[in-house]
Design a protein around this motif. Structure first.
Motif, mmCIF file in Angstrom:
data_model
loop_
_atom_site.group_PDB
_atom_site.id
_atom_site.type_symbol
_atom_site.label_atom_id
_atom_site.label_comp_id
_atom_site.label_asym_id
_atom_site.label_seq_id
_atom_site.Cartn_x
_atom_site.Cartn_y
_atom_site.Cartn_z
ATOM 1 N N ILE A 1 9.779 10.305 -1.942
ATOM 2 C CA ILE A 1 8.530 9.563 -1.745
ATOM 3 C C ILE A 1 8.827 8.068 -1.689
ATOM 4 C CG2 ILE A 1 6.363 8.896 -2.868
ATOM 5 C CD1 ILE A 1 5.966 11.747 -3.646
ATOM 6 N N GLU A 2 8.419 7.463 -0.573
ATOM 7 C CA GLU A 2 8.640 6.031 -0.348
ATOM 8 C C GLU A 2 7.307 5.301 -0.428
ATOM 9 O OE1 GLU A 2 10.186 2.947 3.146
ATOM 10 O OE2 GLU A 2 10.168 5.113 3.512
ATOM 11 N N ASN A 3 7.307 4.174 -1.115
ATOM 12 C CA ASN A 3 6.104 3.354 -1.243
ATOM 13 C C ASN A 3 5.950 2.471 -0.003
ATOM 14 O OD1 ASN A 3 4.917 0.879 -3.671
ATOM 15 N ND2 ASN A 3 3.808 2.156 -2.251
ATOM 16 N N LEU A 4 4.819 2.611 0.704
ATOM 17 C CA LEU A 4 4.560 1.830 1.915
ATOM 18 C C LEU A 4 3.626 0.660 1.652
ATOM 19 C CD1 LEU A 4 4.075 4.749 4.481
ATOM 20 C CD2 LEU A 4 6.186 3.534 3.897
ATOM 21 N N ILE A 5 2.585 0.876 0.848
ATOM 22 C CA ILE A 5 1.691 -0.200 0.420
ATOM 23 C C ILE A 5 1.689 -0.225 -1.096
ATOM 24 C CG2 ILE A 5 -0.670 -1.087 0.393
ATOM 25 C CD1 ILE A 5 -1.169 0.184 3.072
ATOM 26 N N GLU A 6 2.051 -1.355 -1.663
ATOM 27 C CA GLU A 6 2.150 -1.473 -3.117
ATOM 28 C C GLU A 6 0.776 -1.296 -3.776
ATOM 29 O OE1 GLU A 6 4.799 -1.926 -5.084
ATOM 30 O OE2 GLU A 6 6.193 -1.869 -3.402
ATOM 31 N N PRO A 7 0.746 -0.853 -5.035
ATOM 32 C CA PRO A 7 -0.522 -0.687 -5.747
ATOM 33 C C PRO A 7 -1.375 -1.948 -5.710
ATOM 34 C CG PRO A 7 1.249 0.315 -7.009
ATOM 35 C CD PRO A 7 1.900 -0.398 -5.857
ATOM 36 N N GLN A 8 -2.660 -1.744 -5.411
ATOM 37 C CA GLN A 8 -3.618 -2.847 -5.326
ATOM 38 C C GLN A 8 -4.950 -2.406 -5.914
ATOM 39 O OE1 GLN A 8 -3.950 -4.638 -1.372
ATOM 40 N NE2 GLN A 8 -1.956 -3.791 -0.798
ATOM 41 N N ALA A 9 -5.787 -3.378 -6.237
ATOM 42 C CA ALA A 9 -7.165 -3.126 -6.655
ATOM 43 C C ALA A 9 -8.091 -3.788 -5.638
ATOM 44 C CB ALA A 9 -7.424 -3.678 -8.047
ATOM 45 N N GLU A 10 -8.961 -2.980 -5.016
ATOM 46 C CA GLU A 10 -9.886 -3.485 -4.008
ATOM 47 C C GLU A 10 -11.173 -2.671 -4.071
ATOM 48 O OE1 GLU A 10 -9.570 -6.024 -2.066
ATOM 49 O OE2 GLU A 10 -7.414 -6.449 -1.950
ATOM 50 N N ASN A 11 -12.223 -3.158 -3.432
ATOM 51 C CA ASN A 11 -13.380 -2.280 -3.260
ATOM 52 C C ASN A 11 -13.042 -1.254 -2.187
ATOM 53 O OD1 ASN A 11 -14.436 -3.139 -0.533
ATOM 54 N ND2 ASN A 11 -14.691 -5.092 -1.580
ATOM 55 N N ILE A 12 -13.816 -0.174 -2.140
ATOM 56 C CA ILE A 12 -13.441 0.948 -1.279
ATOM 57 C C ILE A 12 -13.443 0.562 0.192
ATOM 58 C CG2 ILE A 12 -15.796 1.856 -1.277
ATOM 59 C CD1 ILE A 12 -12.466 3.853 -1.070
ATOM 60 N N LYS A 13 -14.360 -0.290 0.615
ATOM 61 C CA LYS A 13 -14.398 -0.702 2.021
ATOM 62 C C LYS A 13 -13.136 -1.475 2.405
ATOM 63 C CE LYS A 13 -18.566 0.774 3.263
ATOM 64 N NZ LYS A 13 -18.775 1.761 4.356
ATOM 65 N N ALA A 14 -12.723 -2.403 1.542
ATOM 66 C CA ALA A 14 -11.507 -3.170 1.810
ATOM 67 C C ALA A 14 -10.283 -2.268 1.784
ATOM 68 C CB ALA A 14 -11.370 -4.296 0.792
ATOM 69 N N THR A 15 -10.273 -1.336 0.866
ATOM 70 C CA THR A 15 -9.164 -0.378 0.776
ATOM 71 C C THR A 15 -8.976 0.369 2.089
ATOM 72 O OG1 THR A 15 -9.409 -0.047 -1.613
ATOM 73 C CG2 THR A 15 -8.392 1.735 -0.360
ATOM 74 N N LEU A 16 -10.071 0.910 2.614
ATOM 75 C CA LEU A 16 -9.990 1.694 3.849
ATOM 76 C C LEU A 16 -9.634 0.820 5.042
ATOM 77 C CD1 LEU A 16 -13.033 4.051 3.250
ATOM 78 C CD2 LEU A 16 -10.609 4.577 2.991
ATOM 79 N N SER A 17 -10.078 -0.430 5.043
ATOM 80 C CA SER A 17 -9.729 -1.356 6.117
ATOM 81 C C SER A 17 -8.227 -1.643 6.108
ATOM 82 C CB SER A 17 -10.520 -2.646 5.961
ATOM 83 O OG SER A 17 -10.151 -3.586 6.947
ATOM 84 N N CYS B 1 -11.547 0.468 -6.562
ATOM 85 C CA CYS B 1 -10.524 1.487 -6.810
ATOM 86 C C CYS B 1 -9.140 0.846 -6.857
ATOM 87 C CB CYS B 1 -10.566 2.570 -5.732
ATOM 88 S SG CYS B 1 -10.199 1.973 -4.062
ATOM 89 N N TYR B 2 -8.208 1.574 -7.454
ATOM 90 C CA TYR B 2 -6.792 1.270 -7.356
ATOM 91 C C TYR B 2 -6.232 2.185 -6.268
ATOM 92 C CZ TYR B 2 -7.628 -0.364 -12.176
ATOM 93 O OH TYR B 2 -8.132 -0.970 -13.296
ATOM 94 N N PHE B 3 -5.359 1.657 -5.430
ATOM 95 C CA PHE B 3 -4.792 2.528 -4.397
ATOM 96 C C PHE B 3 -3.388 2.072 -4.034
ATOM 97 C CE2 PHE B 3 -5.871 -0.980 -1.684
ATOM 98 C CZ PHE B 3 -5.076 -0.849 -0.551
ATOM 99 N N ALA B 4 -2.656 2.991 -3.420
ATOM 100 C CA ALA B 4 -1.343 2.698 -2.849
ATOM 101 C C ALA B 4 -1.073 3.753 -1.785
ATOM 102 C CB ALA B 4 -0.249 2.711 -3.909
ATOM 103 N N LEU B 5 -0.213 3.430 -0.846
ATOM 104 C CA LEU B 5 0.130 4.365 0.225
ATOM 105 C C LEU B 5 1.604 4.739 0.122
ATOM 106 C CD1 LEU B 5 -0.893 5.807 2.832
ATOM 107 C CD2 LEU B 5 0.056 3.864 4.109
ATOM 108 N N TYR B 6 1.867 6.037 0.271
ATOM 109 C CA TYR B 6 3.228 6.565 0.171
ATOM 110 C C TYR B 6 3.516 7.464 1.372
ATOM 111 C CZ TYR B 6 2.599 5.070 -4.652
ATOM 112 O OH TYR B 6 2.343 4.317 -5.763
ATOM 113 N N GLU B 7 4.789 7.678 1.622
ATOM 114 C CA GLU B 7 5.204 8.675 2.607
ATOM 115 C C GLU B 7 6.197 9.625 1.952
ATOM 116 O OE1 GLU B 7 6.662 9.090 7.236
ATOM 117 O OE2 GLU B 7 7.223 7.291 6.125
ATOM 118 N N ARG B 8 5.907 10.914 2.064
ATOM 119 C CA ARG B 8 6.816 11.944 1.543
ATOM 120 C C ARG B 8 7.607 12.529 2.700
ATOM 121 N NH1 ARG B 8 6.623 15.340 -3.198
ATOM 122 N NH2 ARG B 8 8.142 17.022 -2.937
ATOM 123 N N LYS B 9 8.931 12.525 2.550
ATOM 124 C CA LYS B 9 9.810 13.077 3.576
ATOM 125 C C LYS B 9 11.029 13.674 2.884
ATOM 126 C CE LYS B 9 10.252 10.659 7.293
ATOM 127 N NZ LYS B 9 10.644 9.584 8.239
#
Length: 235
Positions: free
Chosen positions: A132-148, A120-128
């Motif tokens: 919206i602020e980007n906390l983890i930049e967009p990455q490509a990982e398998n789902i297990k690594a993403t969740l870790s 998957c592609y994923f990134a983490l954001y915070e809305r306040k």
């Protein structure tokens, strides 16, 4: 400020016109036709519906990916053509950031897009306060690594309260996500699609932040499948 927002990174081809943060008109198409066939007729249609023209547009926002390699190139090429010919400012926004704008409540937002074979592609954001602020930049990982990665980051810095998952990957990997985040929240299914209006909102907020304009380039987090297959053969 009038904004033309173009989203061609998924199966949906979307075009919106905004006045600052207010939606003037939105068109979405998922007819199965290619975006190269759909996009320019849709732009012409939206201008006809709004009695506007490209010369009325002050800012162009396009989706730079991740997503469909071909679709991303079509959207960026169209935006850059308008930019080059009419000198209209152009901003590229990540698909993952645009997805985060689908969520309207404050808190942590993980945007996650499936890219096949448990990846998957994923990134983490915070809305306040609507920012919206980007906390983890967009990455490509398998789902297990993403969740870790998410678990480590959230537990170390933020906790996992009010963590919401959005995007087609949140549907596909929901069971796996709950194993790591039992209290995670998930967006409504109709919010898991990319939306050219929210893409435009992200572009407008970036413009307001005073960010320096840069050339819009595709955000490729993985190599195209054809290139990966060729490299496998060469090995």
């Amino acid at each position: 400020m009038k904004i033309l927002s173009i989203d061609t990174s998924s199966n949906i081809c979307g075009v919106s016109i905004l006045e600052d943060t207010n939606l003037i008109c939105n068109l979405d198409s998922n007819t199965g036709r290619t975006h190269s066939e759909n996009l320019m007729p849709m732009i012409e249609e939206i201008f006809n519906k709004t009695s506007l023209s490209i010369k009325d547009i002050d800012l162009i926002v396009c989706d730079k990916g991740p997503g469909s390699f071909t679709g991303i190139r079509i959207g960026i090429a169209t935006a850059k053509a308008f930019n080059d010919s009419l000198e209209i400012p152009c901003i590229g926004i990540s698909s993952l950031e645009a997805l985060a704008y689908n969520i309207k409540n404050d808190g942590l937002i993980c945007s996650i897009i499936d890219c096949k074979n448990d990846n998957c592609y994923f990134a983490l954001y915070e809305r306040k306060n609507n920012i919206i602020e980007n906390l983890i930049e967009p990455q490509a990982e398998n789902i297990k690594a993403t969740l870790s990665i998410l678990k480590s980051y959230c537990e170390d810095t933020l906790g996992v309260e009010n963590l919401v998952f959005v995007g087609d990957g949140s549907e596909l990997y929901k069971t796996t996500i709950i194993e790591t985040f039992p209290n995670a929240k998930f967006s409504n299914k109709d919010l898991n699609n990319l939306n050219s209006y929210n893409l435009g909102l992200a572009g407008f907020n970036q413009y307001k932040s005073g960010i320096e304009f840069q050339e819009v380039l595709p955000l490729y987090l993985k190599k195209p499948q054809a290139q990966r297959q060729l490299e496998e053969k060469q090995k």
